[in-house]
Design an enzyme around this catalytic site. Sequence first.
Site, PDB file in Angstrom:
ATOM      1  CG  HIS A 252       4.102  -0.998  -6.219  1.00 48.74           C
ATOM      2  ND1 HIS A 252       2.959  -0.860  -5.450  1.00 48.74           N
ATOM      3  CD2 HIS A 252       4.343   0.244  -6.713  1.00 48.74           C
ATOM      4  CE1 HIS A 252       2.535   0.393  -5.483  1.00 48.74           C
ATOM      5  NE2 HIS A 252       3.371   1.091  -6.236  1.00 48.74           N
TER       6      HIS A 252
ATOM      7  CG  HIS B 171       3.771   3.771 -10.666  1.00 44.97           C
ATOM      8  ND1 HIS B 171       2.424   4.083 -10.646  1.00 44.97           N
ATOM      9  CD2 HIS B 171       4.077   3.408  -9.399  1.00 44.97           C
ATOM     10  CE1 HIS B 171       1.936   3.925  -9.415  1.00 44.97           C
ATOM     11  NE2 HIS B 171       2.925   3.515  -8.635  1.00 44.97           N
TER      12      HIS B 171
ATOM     13  CE  LYS C   9       2.402   8.616 -12.086  1.00 45.97           C
ATOM     14  NZ  LYS C   9       1.872   7.430 -11.425  1.00 45.97           N
TER      15      LYS C   9
ATOM     16  CG  HIS D 139      -0.572   3.379  -4.667  1.00 45.08           C
ATOM     17  ND1 HIS D 139      -0.846   2.472  -5.645  1.00 45.08           N
ATOM     18  CD2 HIS D 139       0.623   3.943  -4.994  1.00 45.08           C
ATOM     19  CE1 HIS D 139       0.133   2.486  -6.537  1.00 45.08           C
ATOM     20  NE2 HIS D 139       1.039   3.363  -6.160  1.00 45.08           N
TER      21      HIS D 139
ATOM     22  CD  GLU E 253       3.324   7.154  -2.094  1.00 45.00           C
ATOM     23  OE1 GLU E 253       2.286   6.901  -2.745  1.00 45.00           O
ATOM     24  OE2 GLU E 253       4.422   7.385  -2.623  1.00 45.00           O
TER      25      GLU E 253
ATOM     26  CG  ASP F  86       6.777   3.136  -6.230  1.00 49.61           C
ATOM     27  OD1 ASP F  86       5.859   2.961  -7.044  1.00 49.61           O
ATOM     28  OD2 ASP F  86       6.656   3.898  -5.255  1.00 49.61           O
ATOM     29  CG  ASN F  87       6.842   6.122  -9.151  1.00 48.70           C
ATOM     30  OD1 ASN F  87       6.426   5.648  -8.113  1.00 48.70           O
ATOM     31  ND2 ASN F  87       6.045   6.659 -10.038  1.00 48.70           N
TER      32      ASN F  87
END
Length: 435
Positions: free
Chosen positions: A80, A82, A85, A230, A233, A330-331
């Site tokens: 997972h 991104h 970004k 998602h 969250e 994640d990010n």
Amino acid sequence: MDKSILDRDRYWLYNAQIPLSLFLPDTGQATVIPNLDNLVRVDLEINRGLISNIRPVSNRNAPGINLNGGQIWCCFVDVHTHLDKGHIWERTRNLDGTFSGAIASSTEDAERYWNGEDIYHRMSFGLRCSYAYGTQAIRTHLDMRGEKTDESWDVFSALRHEWSGKIELQGVLFGLLDDVMSPLGEKSSDRIATMGGILGGVLFMNPDLDRQLDRLFAMASDRNLDLDLHVDESLDPNSRTLYYVARAALRNNFTGQITCGHCCSLSVQSPDVVKETLDLVKAANIAIVSLPMCNLYLQNRHPGQTPRARGVTLLKEISDRNIPVMVASDNCRDPFFGFGDHDGLEVFQQAVRIAHLDTPYGNWPNAIATTPGEIMNLVNSVAIGVGLPANLILFKGRGFSELLSRPQCDRVVLRQGKPIDTTLPDYAELDDLMR
Ligand SMILES: O=c1cc[nH]c(=O)[nH]1
């Protein structure tokens, strides 16, 4: 360590410790008893890129290296992320550090700066970090950006081709449910169905959620797409979209694979509510991915207050029910998480410390390797076993205390048995994009 031996086609890694759970069942480790950390001590032979032998520690009479008890893991799977970004922090920060602040800042950044070149350079930076740390497969969500959505998927497609054989890449169409189900979302779904893509989206509680989900499941079934959503969250105990997804999966007899990410609100719900949801999650065959670093960053942020509830989902309770459970990065360095470097070991280390995944460590190493490997359908390539590709990470850390107390910057990453260059890309390479 005489690393020149690693350039040979055939060599042994002597006296290594390997988490028992990372072994392919019944290959080579059966006679060795694991220690308290669930590590087994073995010699492992590599021949022409494959693991050719695993045996209890014995005589060293063939070319090899003594790892002195250092650990061997299979390469990570980051299920997972991104990547689109990533690394925009220097030009667009999240000044209040909240979830809504993250949405506002990243939307602003996309509108001002995103084009094919910008996305390509940042995504490739992330991929180079991941590869250097020992990651072999990544699933990335890709934001819908109106008519420019295709541009992101063009970049993804080019990078997937460029990285083929090094990092297996999967893409997830990501947006608000209404956008995913718009005519543009339908068109994008048709395209991603030809690219092995996955249908995603972010869910919020609303009176229309059942109907929205029925439509989403129909879109996925019609195109034979898996789902990666998602959910919850948030630390609002009334946020129960995971429960709604499980119900919708059962109601629609969905046969694809479903992954749900975040699930933060489970951590603030009553035991009865948690039980009701997890029973359904199990019945609907849903896999859960936790993103602990991003959750720590965004959840429970209020000006002038030290956070108390930390937002990480119920990893142990989920695992106890034999629901597949994973952790991922994640990010990275964007308004959803201002830090991060795409390192699977950091994700695991943080998860262990935050969620007490030690005493015992049990099968937790699987959460960043074999379990996401199964969810990404990487059949028989993410594990340690005779006949499998030698995509391995060699750490100096022996027990878990040593492994997780230092960042293991001196790790050796083997791909098909050969050491790769583990130099990280220089941040300065991104300077032109940050002006
Ligand atoms: O990029 C995103 C979007 C939603 N939630 C996240 O954690 N990250």
